[in-house]
Design a protein around this motif. Structure first.
Motif, PDB file in Angstrom:
ATOM      1  N   GLU A 137       0.798  -1.237   0.000  1.00  0.00           N
ATOM      2  CA  GLU A 137       0.000   0.000   0.000  1.00  0.00           C
ATOM      3  C   GLU A 137       0.825   1.279   0.000  1.00  0.00           C
ATOM      4  O   GLU A 137       0.287   2.349   0.254  1.00  0.00           O
ATOM      5  CB  GLU A 137      -0.861   0.065   1.265  1.00  0.00           C
ATOM      6  N   GLU A 138       2.113   1.143  -0.185  1.00  0.00           N
ATOM      7  CA  GLU A 138       2.985   2.317  -0.103  1.00  0.00           C
ATOM      8  C   GLU A 138       3.947   2.309  -1.285  1.00  0.00           C
ATOM      9  O   GLU A 138       3.962   1.354  -2.072  1.00  0.00           O
ATOM     10  CB  GLU A 138       3.762   2.293   1.227  1.00  0.00           C
ATOM     11  N   GLN A 166       6.565  -0.143   3.932  1.00  0.00           N
ATOM     12  CA  GLN A 166       6.081  -1.410   3.359  1.00  0.00           C
ATOM     13  C   GLN A 166       6.910  -1.825   2.136  1.00  0.00           C
ATOM     14  O   GLN A 166       7.098  -3.018   1.875  1.00  0.00           O
ATOM     15  CB  GLN A 166       4.609  -1.299   2.957  1.00  0.00           C
ATOM     16  N   SER A 168      -6.135  -0.144  -1.585  1.00  0.00           N
ATOM     17  CA  SER A 168      -5.956  -1.307  -0.699  1.00  0.00           C
ATOM     18  C   SER A 168      -7.092  -2.313  -0.835  1.00  0.00           C
ATOM     19  O   SER A 168      -6.865  -3.528  -0.801  1.00  0.00           O
ATOM     20  CB  SER A 168      -5.881  -0.841   0.754  1.00  0.00           C
ATOM     21  N   PHE A 224      -7.699  -1.125   6.951  1.00  0.00           N
ATOM     22  CA  PHE A 224      -8.617  -1.497   5.868  1.00  0.00           C
ATOM     23  C   PHE A 224      -9.214  -2.884   6.102  1.00  0.00           C
ATOM     24  O   PHE A 224     -10.392  -3.105   5.858  1.00  0.00           O
ATOM     25  CB  PHE A 224      -7.899  -1.447   4.516  1.00  0.00           C
ATOM     26  N   GLU A 241       4.636   0.369  12.065  1.00  0.00           N
ATOM     27  CA  GLU A 241       5.170   1.358  11.114  1.00  0.00           C
ATOM     28  C   GLU A 241       5.382   2.737  11.761  1.00  0.00           C
ATOM     29  O   GLU A 241       5.646   3.703  11.065  1.00  0.00           O
ATOM     30  CB  GLU A 241       4.235   1.503   9.908  1.00  0.00           C
ATOM     31  N   ARG A 296      -9.944  12.535   8.164  1.00  0.00           N
ATOM     32  CA  ARG A 296      -9.992  11.316   7.349  1.00  0.00           C
ATOM     33  C   ARG A 296      -9.440  10.131   8.149  1.00  0.00           C
ATOM     34  O   ARG A 296      -8.426  10.254   8.828  1.00  0.00           O
ATOM     35  CB  ARG A 296      -9.163  11.491   6.079  1.00  0.00           C
ATOM     36  N   MET A 324      -8.852   5.643   7.807  1.00  0.00           N
ATOM     37  CA  MET A 324      -8.937   4.466   6.951  1.00  0.00           C
ATOM     38  C   MET A 324     -10.354   3.907   7.144  1.00  0.00           C
ATOM     39  O   MET A 324     -11.071   4.298   8.072  1.00  0.00           O
ATOM     40  CB  MET A 324      -7.863   3.446   7.342  1.00  0.00           C
ATOM     41  N   TRP A 330      -6.922   5.850   0.545  1.00  0.00           N
ATOM     42  CA  TRP A 330      -5.765   6.740   0.622  1.00  0.00           C
ATOM     43  C   TRP A 330      -5.699   7.743  -0.540  1.00  0.00           C
ATOM     44  O   TRP A 330      -5.391   8.923  -0.365  1.00  0.00           O
ATOM     45  CB  TRP A 330      -4.460   5.938   0.721  1.00  0.00           C
ATOM     46  N   ASN A 353      -1.488   9.557  10.425  1.00  0.00           N
ATOM     47  CA  ASN A 353      -0.536   8.625   9.826  1.00  0.00           C
ATOM     48  C   ASN A 353       0.792   8.701  10.579  1.00  0.00           C
ATOM     49  O   ASN A 353       1.048   9.658  11.300  1.00  0.00           O
ATOM     50  CB  ASN A 353      -0.315   8.947   8.340  1.00  0.00           C
ATOM     51  N   PRO A 354       1.663   7.703  10.392  1.00  0.00           N
ATOM     52  CA  PRO A 354       2.987   7.807  10.999  1.00  0.00           C
ATOM     53  C   PRO A 354       3.825   8.905  10.330  1.00  0.00           C
ATOM     54  O   PRO A 354       3.558   9.279   9.179  1.00  0.00           O
ATOM     55  CB  PRO A 354       3.609   6.422  10.776  1.00  0.00           C
ATOM     56  N   PHE A 364       6.835   9.188   9.025  1.00  0.00           N
ATOM     57  CA  PHE A 364       7.546   9.000   7.752  1.00  0.00           C
ATOM     58  C   PHE A 364       6.591   9.198   6.573  1.00  0.00           C
ATOM     59  O   PHE A 364       6.972   9.738   5.535  1.00  0.00           O
ATOM     60  CB  PHE A 364       8.191   7.596   7.681  1.00  0.00           C
ATOM     61  N   PHE A 365       5.334   8.783   6.780  1.00  0.00           N
ATOM     62  CA  PHE A 365       4.343   8.840   5.704  1.00  0.00           C
ATOM     63  C   PHE A 365       3.827  10.273   5.515  1.00  0.00           C
ATOM     64  O   PHE A 365       3.578  10.712   4.389  1.00  0.00           O
ATOM     65  CB  PHE A 365       3.191   7.880   6.043  1.00  0.00           C
ATOM     66  N   PHE A 422       0.990   2.655  14.131  1.00  0.00           N
ATOM     67  CA  PHE A 422       0.443   2.099  12.887  1.00  0.00           C
ATOM     68  C   PHE A 422       0.892   0.639  12.737  1.00  0.00           C
ATOM     69  O   PHE A 422       2.076   0.347  12.775  1.00  0.00           O
ATOM     70  CB  PHE A 422       0.922   2.918  11.699  1.00  0.00           C
TER      71      PHE A 422
HETATM   72  O1  6CS Z   1      -3.431   6.097   5.565  1.00  0.00           O
HETATM   73  C1  6CS Z   1      -3.337   5.234   4.706  1.00  0.00           C
HETATM   74  O2  6CS Z   1      -4.301   4.894   4.054  1.00  0.00           O
HETATM   75  C2  6CS Z   1      -1.976   4.618   4.438  1.00  0.00           C
HETATM   76  N1  6CS Z   1      -1.057   4.808   5.519  1.00  0.00           N
HETATM   77  C3  6CS Z   1       0.057   4.122   5.580  1.00  0.00           C
HETATM   78  C4  6CS Z   1       1.109   4.445   6.578  1.00  0.00           C
HETATM   79  N2  6CS Z   1       0.282   3.094   4.784  1.00  0.00           N
HETATM   80  C5  6CS Z   1      -0.663   2.635   3.796  1.00  0.00           C
HETATM   81  C6  6CS Z   1      -2.041   3.196   3.983  1.00  0.00           C
HETATM   82  O3  6CS Z   1      -2.732   3.128   2.797  1.00  0.00           O
END
Ligand code: 6CS
Length: 316
Positions: A8-9, A15, A45, A66, A121, A144, A146, A167, A184-185, A187-188, A209
């Motif tokens: 998913e990344e 990931q 996803s 998800f 994560e 927002r 998931m 996402w 989100n974490p 890094f993301f 995460f």
């Molecule tokens: O927030 C999300 O949807 C996404 N966040 C992370 C850290 N990985 C994949 C996911 O789709």
């Protein structure tokens, strides 16, 4: 033969780093090849999960954020303040947990999936357009999440207006002010440039995460024992690698965000400020049990035991 693995990344996100290590290990120890499909190449996803269940994909990384809509018990990862944010404790928990390694595989198997591993994560931070330190200040703020019902319950309990989205819609929805926040974490937040469309990062310490890697179960069951072992070993190597890889990543990501946008604020709520969020978490835990019944409760209790054991191990 070639095995297909979607995640998913992007390739250089957590990931992707895990998947690349897994691929290298499998290819070094067998005649099989792995073809990697990063986020965006095969859909969202929900799409890659369907493809894995149908056997079009051999491996998929899908986060419980998800999967919780498919396996309600997987929403346990969204009971706020259940997981510690400390990486060492988390790594020990994921390695040794009976809930993760003993109970969850059965639930995934019912969906045609062989659960191979779950890994952390990073601490989840909330980015918003306006600052907040209390649930009151989240009133009317659309955040927002998931797409799982318990995460929606969490943000309701936190005083916000949750908006579940795949996402791919998040950046645009923030840009057009359809939503005013997301979690989100770090890094993301950095790699996907969430700082361009929000102004404040707040750490309320509510979660870390979690993600999960699985194989199509018919495919996995049809492999020789030797191949299954190659896969399990590669997963273990990739797990250790991804824990090491994340050492310092949270801090380094903050530095990158600060460099790209000096006006971005970073706030870690104090224990006192966290109190109302922790109070709200009790309601969310009760909702989890309502939603999942005895099976969910058994998993939750086992997780708490496993977490206590991990805490003990890392503090000694
Ligand atoms: O927030 C999300 O949807 C996404 N966040 C992370 C850290 N990985 C994949 C996911 O789709």
């Amino acid at each position: 033969d070639t095995w297909r693995y979607a995640f998913e990344e992007a390739m250089d996100e957590v990931q992707g780093i895990f998947a690349q290590k897994f691929k290298a290990e499998v290819e070094a120890n067998s005649d099989h090849e792995i073809q990697l499909f990063p986020y965006g190449t095969l859909g969202e996803s929900a799409d890659t999960m369907e493809q894995a269940q149908a056997g079009i994909l051999h491996f998929v990384d899908q986060s419980p954020g998800f999967t919780g809509s498919l396996i309600p018990e997987a929403q346990v990862f969204f009971v706020p303040y259940l997981l510690p944010t400390d990486t060492e404790t988390l790594a020990s928990f994921f390695r040794n947990s009976e809930a993760i390694n003993g109970m969850f595989p059965e639930l995934y198997a019912e969906q045609g999936l062989e659960l191979l591993t779950m890994f952390p994560e990073g601490e989840v931070a909330i980015t918003t357009k306006g600052p907040f330190t209390s649930p009151e200040e989240l009133n009317e703020v659309k955040v927002r999440t998931m797409t799982n019902p318990l995460l929606v319950e969490s943000y309701k309990a936190f005083g916000a207006t949750p908006t579940p989205l795949p996402w791919g819609e998040v950046y645009g929805a923030l840009q057009t002010n359809i939503i005013q926040g997301q979690e989100n974490p770090m890094f993301f937040i950095e790699s996907t440039k969430m700082y361009e469309v929000t102004d404040h990062v707040t750490m309320i310490g509510h979660n870390n995460f979690t993600t999960a890697v699985m194989a199509n179960k018919d495919f996995f069951d049809g492999l020789s024992e030797e191949d299954q072992q190659v896969i399990r070993n590669a997963i273990d190597v990739a797990f250790d690698h991804i824990i090491d890889y994340q050492d310092g990543l949270h801090e380094a990501s903050i530095e990158k965000i600060r460099a790209a946008k000096p006006s971005m604020t970073f706030t870690t709520l104090t224990e006192e400020q966290r109190a109302p969020f922790k109070e709200a978490a009790r309601e969310v835990e009760a909702r989890f049990i309502q939603m999942t019944g005895e099976r969910g409760q058994a998993i939750l209790e086992q997780m708490k035991e496993d977490l206590a054991a991990a805490q003990e191990a890392s503090s000694s």
